[in-house]
Every structure is written in C-alpha cells, then in structure tokens.
Design a protein around this motif. Structure first.
Motif, short mmCIF file in Angstrom:
data_model
loop_
_atom_site.label_atom_id
_atom_site.label_comp_id
_atom_site.label_asym_id
_atom_site.label_seq_id
_atom_site.Cartn_x
_atom_site.Cartn_y
_atom_site.Cartn_z
N CYS A 127 1.19 -1.47 0.03
CA CYS A 127 -0.06 -0.11 -0.24
C CYS A 127 0.92 1.22 -0.70
CB CYS A 127 -0.57 0.03 1.14
SG CYS A 127 -2.52 0.96 1.23
N GLU A 128 0.53 1.98 -1.18
CA GLU A 128 1.36 3.62 -0.70
C GLU A 128 0.37 4.79 -1.62
OE1 GLU A 128 4.05 3.39 -3.86
OE2 GLU A 128 2.65 1.27 -5.28
N LEU A 129 1.31 5.91 -1.76
CA LEU A 129 0.83 6.80 -1.53
C LEU A 129 0.78 6.63 -3.34
CD1 LEU A 129 1.58 9.93 0.15
CD2 LEU A 129 -0.78 8.29 0.27
N VAL A 130 -0.89 6.67 -3.75
CA VAL A 130 -1.51 6.53 -5.71
C VAL A 130 -1.29 8.08 -6.04
CG1 VAL A 130 -1.77 5.06 -7.17
CG2 VAL A 130 -0.93 4.69 -5.43
N SER A 131 -1.46 8.13 -7.28
CA SER A 131 -1.48 9.47 -7.53
C SER A 131 -2.23 8.90 -8.74
CB SER A 131 -0.57 10.11 -8.46
OG SER A 131 -0.78 10.91 -9.64
N CYS A 132 -3.74 9.44 -8.78
CA CYS A 132 -4.72 8.83 -9.12
C CYS A 132 -4.76 9.16 -10.90
CB CYS A 132 -6.29 8.71 -9.28
SG CYS A 132 -6.49 8.23 -7.43
N GLU A 133 -3.98 10.36 -10.75
CA GLU A 133 -3.64 10.82 -12.97
C GLU A 133 -3.01 10.08 -12.98
OE1 GLU A 133 -2.66 14.99 -12.35
OE2 GLU A 133 -5.39 15.30 -11.96
N ALA A 142 -12.31 6.68 -30.05
CA ALA A 142 -13.09 6.90 -28.51
C ALA A 142 -12.77 8.64 -27.33
CB ALA A 142 -12.92 6.44 -27.36
N SER A 143 -13.33 9.16 -26.99
CA SER A 143 -12.32 10.33 -26.44
C SER A 143 -12.80 10.12 -24.20
CB SER A 143 -12.47 11.60 -26.45
OG SER A 143 -13.78 12.32 -25.92
N VAL A 144 -10.89 9.79 -23.74
CA VAL A 144 -11.16 9.82 -22.32
C VAL A 144 -10.55 10.74 -22.10
CG1 VAL A 144 -10.13 8.38 -20.49
CG2 VAL A 144 -10.80 7.61 -22.67
N THR A 145 -12.23 11.77 -21.26
CA THR A 145 -11.39 13.23 -20.46
C THR A 145 -11.34 12.74 -19.12
OG1 THR A 145 -13.79 13.46 -20.15
CG2 THR A 145 -12.00 14.61 -22.02
N ARG A 146 -10.63 13.86 -18.10
CA ARG A 146 -10.71 13.92 -16.47
C ARG A 146 -10.62 15.19 -15.97
NH1 ARG A 146 -5.96 14.59 -14.64
NH2 ARG A 146 -4.10 14.49 -16.10
N ASP A 147 -11.36 14.58 -14.83
CA ASP A 147 -10.66 16.01 -13.84
C ASP A 147 -9.86 15.85 -13.20
OD1 ASP A 147 -13.71 17.04 -14.52
OD2 ASP A 147 -14.02 15.55 -12.26
N PRO A 148 -8.94 17.00 -11.75
CA PRO A 148 -8.07 16.73 -11.99
C PRO A 148 -8.64 15.86 -10.81
CG PRO A 148 -8.51 19.05 -11.99
CD PRO A 148 -9.64 18.09 -12.49
N LEU A 149 -7.22 15.15 -10.47
CA LEU A 149 -7.62 13.58 -9.83
C LEU A 149 -7.10 13.59 -8.28
CD1 LEU A 149 -8.10 11.12 -12.23
CD2 LEU A 149 -9.74 11.85 -11.41
N PRO A 150 -7.05 13.20 -7.60
CA PRO A 150 -6.23 13.52 -5.75
C PRO A 150 -5.38 12.60 -6.08
CG PRO A 150 -8.19 12.22 -5.40
CD PRO A 150 -8.09 12.50 -6.86
N THR A 151 -4.24 11.74 -4.83
CA THR A 151 -3.84 11.27 -4.45
C THR A 151 -4.02 10.80 -3.46
OG1 THR A 151 -1.20 12.37 -5.13
CG2 THR A 151 -1.23 10.27 -3.35
N VAL A 152 -4.42 9.06 -3.32
CA VAL A 152 -4.53 8.24 -2.27
C VAL A 152 -3.49 7.17 -2.02
CG1 VAL A 152 -7.41 8.79 -3.70
CG2 VAL A 152 -5.78 6.61 -3.76
N LYS A 153 -4.67 6.57 -0.78
CA LYS A 153 -3.72 5.93 -0.50
C LYS A 153 -4.10 4.68 -0.66
CE LYS A 153 -0.76 4.97 3.96
NZ LYS A 153 -1.20 4.13 5.03
N GLY A 154 -3.24 3.23 -1.08
CA GLY A 154 -4.04 2.60 -2.19
C GLY A 154 -2.56 1.52 -2.78
N ASN A 155 -3.12 0.23 -3.67
CA ASN A 155 -1.95 -0.20 -3.93
C ASN A 155 -2.47 -0.14 -5.91
OD1 ASN A 155 -2.40 -2.96 -6.38
ND2 ASN A 155 -0.56 -3.46 -4.31
N ARG A 156 -0.79 0.76 -6.29
CA ARG A 156 -1.33 0.72 -7.87
C ARG A 156 -1.23 -0.15 -8.57
NH1 ARG A 156 2.51 5.19 -9.03
NH2 ARG A 156 3.08 5.71 -7.18
N THR A 157 -0.75 -0.82 -8.80
CA THR A 157 -1.36 -2.19 -9.91
C THR A 157 -2.49 -2.48 -9.60
OG1 THR A 157 0.51 -3.07 -9.03
CG2 THR A 157 -0.67 -4.45 -10.97
N GLN A 158 -3.46 -2.28 -8.63
CA GLN A 158 -4.51 -2.68 -8.45
C GLN A 158 -5.39 -1.51 -9.02
OE1 GLN A 158 -5.60 -4.21 -4.70
NE2 GLN A 158 -4.18 -6.04 -5.09
N LEU A 159 -5.11 -0.03 -9.03
CA LEU A 159 -6.18 0.63 -8.66
C LEU A 159 -6.09 0.82 -10.22
CD1 LEU A 159 -5.20 2.81 -6.13
CD2 LEU A 159 -7.40 2.07 -6.51
N THR A 160 -5.18 0.83 -10.86
CA THR A 160 -4.47 0.61 -12.27
C THR A 160 -5.42 -0.06 -13.02
OG1 THR A 160 -2.63 1.25 -11.90
CG2 THR A 160 -2.98 0.67 -14.00
#
Ligand code: ADP
Length: 663
Positions: free
Chosen positions: A503-509, A528-546
């Motif tokens: 578990c680490e600090l992961v930038s969602c961006e 297709a077009s994929v857009t996003r808002d500014p996203l936070p940094t969260v505590k989690g697992n980088r591979t799983q969040l990806t």
C-alpha cells in the motif's frame, strides 16, 4: 436541577461571598488609609477611637489576598501574591502585638501617618490595639495555610478565621449595646468600630474561601446535617437584634426591665421553635430525597445486574453492593472488603494483569475500563466488565476508587464464537482463492499446448485440410482463446484485493494515464475520447488501482452505441474524509434492475456475438474497491450511458495541495 449542580451552585455562591467581602474590606482599608494620608483621621483621633493606619493597611492586604485566593483554580502567581500580602499582614500584626505586650516602640506605627499624642484609646500614637493586631497575625497565618495544598490546612485556617470572628464579634456586640468593657478595657485593648466590623467581615471572608473543605465542608454539604446547619445563621443574628431592641426600649422608657426580658425570652422561644421545626422539616425532606435516590439507584442497578463498589484507598476499605457480591458468586455481606480479598476472586491467569491495572489506575487517575475473569466459590469461571473512576486529593494521591461492574460471560462467549467464525471464514476464503489461482494457473499450460498444436497442424497440413476440417480447427482455436481469456480473468479475480500487495501513496492521475495508455489501441480503433478532472493522490495499491480504472474505462469504450463515438469521463469529488470517483460513458447504458447483479462474477447482459467478454471485469473492480475500504455502484445517466461510482477513503490534503499547485 441535579443535587450535584445545586451543590456546585452553592459553592460558587459561597466563593462569590468571599470575593465581595474581600473587595469590601479592601475598600474600607483603602478609604481609611486615604483619610490618614490627608490628615483627617489624626484630628478625629482626639474625639473617637479610630482605625489606625497599619490596621487599614492590614485590611487592604488581607482583603486583596482573599480575592486572590478565592478563585477555585487560583494559579501559581495568584497564590504567590496572596502569600506576600499575608506575610505583610502577619508581620504588622505580630510586631504590633509585641509592642503592646512589652511596651517597646518598634517605630512601625507612624511610618505612613502620625497621630496626635493622647488620641482616644491608643497606647501609643497611631498604634493598633491587641484585638486588631492579634486578628491580623491570625489572618496572615490563616491565608498562608489556605495557600498551601495540604489536606489539613483548610480546617486549621478556618479555626483561625473563627477566632478572628469571635474577637471582632466581642467588640461589635460591645458597640451595639454600649458595653465599653467589650471593646476597650485598657488603652491597648481598644478597637474602633469600623475595625471591629471589618475584622468580622474579614473572618467571614476567610471562612468562605474554601467552602468545600475543612469545617466548611459540613456547612455546604448536601446531606441532612448540612441542610440543618444552613438554617441557623438567621438565628445567630436574632439574639443580637432582640438584645438591642430590649435595651433601646428600656432606655426610652417604653417598658421596664422585667417586661423587656419577658418579651425577649418570648421572642427567642418562638424563634427557636420556628427554626427547629423548619430545620427538622428540611432535614426530613432532604433525607427522604436521599433515601429515594438511593432506592432508585439500587433498583436500577439490580434491574441492570450492575454491581457497584466504593474503595477507600487509604484505609483499604472496599465497600461492595450486594449486586456486586452476587456477580462474584458471593452471598450478600460475605465479601471481606479489602483489595487483597478483591484480587483473590480474580482468575489466577488474569490476577497479575488486573493488579497491574489497578496500580496504574491509582497512579494515573481518571476513568478506567477493563475486563477479566473471576472464579466463583463453585469453581465456575465468569467474565466481568468494570468501569472505575479514581479520585485524588489536592496533593494528587489516590484516595478513592468508585466503579461499577457487570457480568459479560454470555457476551464474551458470543464474541469468541464470532471471532472463531471470522478466523475460519478468512482461512477458507484464503484457501479458496489459492485453489482458484492454482487451478487457473495449471489449466493454462495444457491450453497453451492445445493452441500450439492447432497452430502447428495448420502450418504443417494447411493445404491438405478440407473446408470442414479447417472450420473445426478455427472453432478449436476460438474456444481455446476464449478459455484462455476466462483463465486470465479468474487469475485476476483471485489476485484482486490481495493484502499481500503493498500500500502506498498513489497519484490517481498517473494511474488513469497508464490505464488509458494500455487501452490506446481500443480507444484509437473506435475514435473514443477519454477525459478527466484533476484527480487526487490516495493511499492504495498502484497495480490494483490501474486495473480498476482499466476495467471501467475499457467497458465504457466497449459498450458503445452504434454510430456514436464513445466518450468516457473520469470525475472525482469529496466523500467525507475520502473521495468518490466516477467513470461516466455515453454508451448503451444498463437497466436499473441489473445494477447490483453485474458485480457478481460471470454476469453478463449480452452474448459474445454482440460484445465479447468474460463477465469477470466488474467482479474484479468490486474486490479491488472493497479491499481499499470503499464501495462501488452503478447509476443511470440522463441521455443514455452509465455512471460507475466508487469511493476511496483517503488522504484529502494531498489532493488539495495538488489542485492548488495546478491552479
Ligand atoms: P465483460 O465486460 O467482460 O462482459 P464485466 O464484468 O466487465 O464483464 O461486465 C459485466 C457486464 O456488465 C457486461 O457484460 C455488460 O453487460 C455490463 N456492463 C459493464 N460495463 C458496462 C457499460 N459501461 N455500459 C453498459 N454495460 C456495461
């Protein structure tokens, strides 16, 4: 109003009384000092007994010291200032007393102002008499005692204050009745009436400084004794008033001595009868209320199965209610009421820890909660939960521990069963996951061989195969490919949310950008077009969040409407301390009745011909989100499409900082 509120209010009133008296005495002293410094008092001294300058100074010192010490939480500097003032008063009093007793002149009487020789009632010019000097000595000592945090000091200080009251009352009564021998027998016993009155107030003020301690604790007590005592002060004033009325009547010839005495006696008898009756009524009411309160408490404790104890730490006397004895399997009245007896009842395995807990509570004070086992006389083992409060004296030593206990054997049994079930569940879950992983992993090898040999067969005999055989080979290859997809999906599902991953600090961006890069081919193919808002940094697992964002974005692209270019938007907002993310698309949408169902493994709404897939992706998303402490759900979208939302408890600050930087 609760009794404790009422007694707190009473104590506040008493202390306020001390403050008022303190200021009053200070002003009287300051007024006389001013009169001395302007020369007015020196003149008056020839015609009447006056308050001397040192007496006025003493009044200012003691009055201010009372005001300083009266505050319930008088801090260090207030205590120090009060002590300094007390020392001045005590020195003034003791030196003047020495002068009066020995006839020496220590030259302290006329430091501030001088008085004409032969002033009324003065043994030497501007020298206060024995009653006033003794009173200031006593007042100084009394204040010094009040300023110390010793248990016996307040009582001693209050006895000295009572002595001051008695000395000054004598003079006041003398002035009231014109009995000169009460306020001036010789020149060194003469005391001016303002001095006598101020000293009486000063004595009362000293008594009121610490209303909850020493002798005054009895006066302010909530018990019937306190209630009765508080009825008496008016009766103490009454004889004074009656005596004065009788004298005035006789002097003015309204009645003779016999009639006057008879009238006084009559009034005293009636007043005593009234006060005694009202006092007894108040005592009865108060003790009835006490009995009522006790009974109510006892009944509610009995109903709740709660036992209470009150341990006098110094005397090692441990009072237990019959309910507490019952909780320990003892007959009412059979507990031996000492700490040792208490510890003997505790299960031998818990005894040492319990004794340590008690010792720690005595040192640290405050409220303590604990649970341990006790052994009943029939050898049965029972769990007990207790909550205590330790009370300490002003020096910080523990004097009393009061608490309640109740039996929690049944609750402990359920809790232990629950914990065992959870442990078993966790273990079997781990085993199942491992089983699925191993199965899927081992299946991959034979499958790879099947696909390889199909490939070889095609290459070696491609030209020799007829149309039917070639179609069979195609089918085998497609089936094998699909099986491979399913195995990869099951492997992913088995691994998703595994706590072995860090578990680490992961930038969602970053995570979203990686997922989009992985999907670039599919995104490019359909425009297709994929857009996003500014996203936070969260505590989690980088591979799983990806993986999570990958699955949701790829579904948004895959389940598109015919002829409509897919648009996927990733948004984020606050959710309490954490975050709520959304992945929104303009695709075919999902009927509301399937919203919950689709997170189960292998659940699909379409056949392979329409949309290819395994039905594992959303189940993987759910496992990942839940492993991060969040939840996931689907919402419909106005104008078609769907919105997937999930929460992640999080490190909000890092997002704010990130947004600020970007802003
Ligand atoms: P797969 O995509 O492999 O079929 P998933 O578990 O990812 O498996 O999705 C399960 C089902 O949920 C899909 O088959 C589809 O019917 C539905 N679904 C998932 N995402 C979307 C979406 N963005 N729009 C419409 N339907 C979707």
């Amino acid at each position: 109003m609760y009794p404790s509120d009422r007694s707190a209010q009473r104590l506040r009133r008493f202390r306020a009384g001390a403050r008022v008296i303190g200021w009053l005495v200070t002003f009287i002293g300051a007024g006389h000092l001013t009169a001395w410094l302007t020369g007015y008092m020196a003149e008056r001294g020839l015609s009447s007994i006056t308050m001397k300058t040192n007496a006025a100074l003493g009044l200012v010192c003691v009055g201010l010291a009372i005001v300083l010490l009266e505050a319930a939480d008088a801090g260090r500097w207030r205590r120090r200032a009060a002590q300094a003032l007390a020392v001045i008063a005590a020195v003034l009093g003791s030196l003047t007393l020495l002068e009066n007793l020995t006839g020496w002149n220590l030259y302290i009487d006329e430091i501030l102002a001088s008085e004409h020789q032969g002033a009324l009632g003065a043994s030497s010019a501007n020298r206060m008499g024995i009653p006033a000097s003794t009173s200031f000595l006593l007042a100084g000592i009394s204040l010094l005692l009040f300023s110390r945090a010793k248990p016996r000091s307040p009582a001693l200080a209050q006895w000295l204050a009572l002595a001051i009251c008695l000395i000054s009352l004598l003079a006041c009564v003398g002035y009231l009745y014109g009995a000169q021998s009460f306020y001036a027998v010789t020149r060194i016993t003469a005391i001016a009436w303002p001095t006598a009155g101020s000293l009486l107030g000063l004595g009362l003020g000293l008594l009121l400084i610490r209303p909850a301690e020493g002798l005054m604790a009895q006066v302010t007590a909530d018990d019937p004794g306190g209630v009765a005592l508080r009825r008496w002060p008016p009766l103490l004033v009454l004889p004074l008033l009656l005596g004065w009325l009788r004298l005035s009547g006789e002097r003015h010839g309204w009645f003779d001595a016999a009639t006057g005495t008879a009238l006084v006696m009559l009034c005293v008898i009636v007043a005593f009868a009234v006060v005694a009756f009202r006092g007894s009524l108040a005592v009865s009411r108060s003790s009835a209320a006490l009995v009522d309160r006790e009974e109510r408490l006892r009944l509610s404790q009995e109903a709740a199965g709660i036992g209470a104890f009150d341990w006098n730490v110094r005397r090692d006397f441990n009072f237990w209610t019959p309910e507490l004895e019952a909780i320990h399997g003892l007959a009412a009245g059979s507990f031996r009421q000492t700490r040792r007896a208490w510890e003997d009842l505790i299960h031998p395995d818990d005894r040492e820890a319990a004794a340590r807990k008690i010792d720690e509570a005595l040192v640290a004070g405050g409220t303590v909660e604990c649970e341990w086992r006790v052994v009943w006389p029939d050898a049965g083992v029972h769990w007990i939960s207790s909550r205590w409060r330790v009370f300490r004296d002003s020096s910080g030593a523990a004097v009393r521990m009061v608490g309640v206990s109740l039996e929690v054997t049944e609750r402990r049994r359920i809790q232990e069963a629950l914990e065992t079930t959870i442990r078993n569940l966790e273990r079997s879950n781990r085993e199942l996951e491992q089983f699925a992983y191993i199965c899927a992993h081992d299946l991959q090898e034979p499958l790879r061989q099947v696909l390889l040999f199909v490939q070889l067969l095609r290459e070696d005999c491609g030209g020799d195969l007829d149309g039917e055989a070639a179609e069979y080979l195609d089918r085998i290859q497609q089936g094998g490919q699909r099986m491979n997809d399913l195995i990869v999906g099951v492997l992913q599902y088995a691994r998703a949310g595994s706590s072995d991953d860090g578990c680490e600090l992961v930038s969602c961006e970053e995570v979203v950008e990686n997922a989009v890069a992985n999907l670039s081919a599919a995104i490019g193919d359909c425009g297709a077009s994929v857009t996003r808002d500014p996203l936070p940094t969260v505590k989690g697992n980088r591979t799983q969040l990806t993986q999570l964002f990958h699955n949701l974005i790829s579904n948004g692209v895959k389940f598109r409407r015919d002829g409509v270019a897919p648009q996927v938007h990733i948004g984020c907002g606050r959710d309490g301390d954490g975050w709520v993310f959304s992945v929104e698309d303009n695709g075919i949408g999902i009927p509301a009745e399937y919203h919950a169902k689709l997170f189960r493994i292998f659940q699909r709404l379409h056949g392979q011909e329409a949309y290819q897939g395994t039905g594992i992706g959303l189940a993987v998303c759910k496992k990942i989100v839940e492993a991060h402490g969040g939840r996931i759900w689907i919402e419909g979208r106005v104008g078609g499409g769907s919105v997937f939302r999930f929460t992640v408890p999080g490190v909000r600050r890092s997002f704010e900082e990130g947004v600020e930087k970007r802003g």
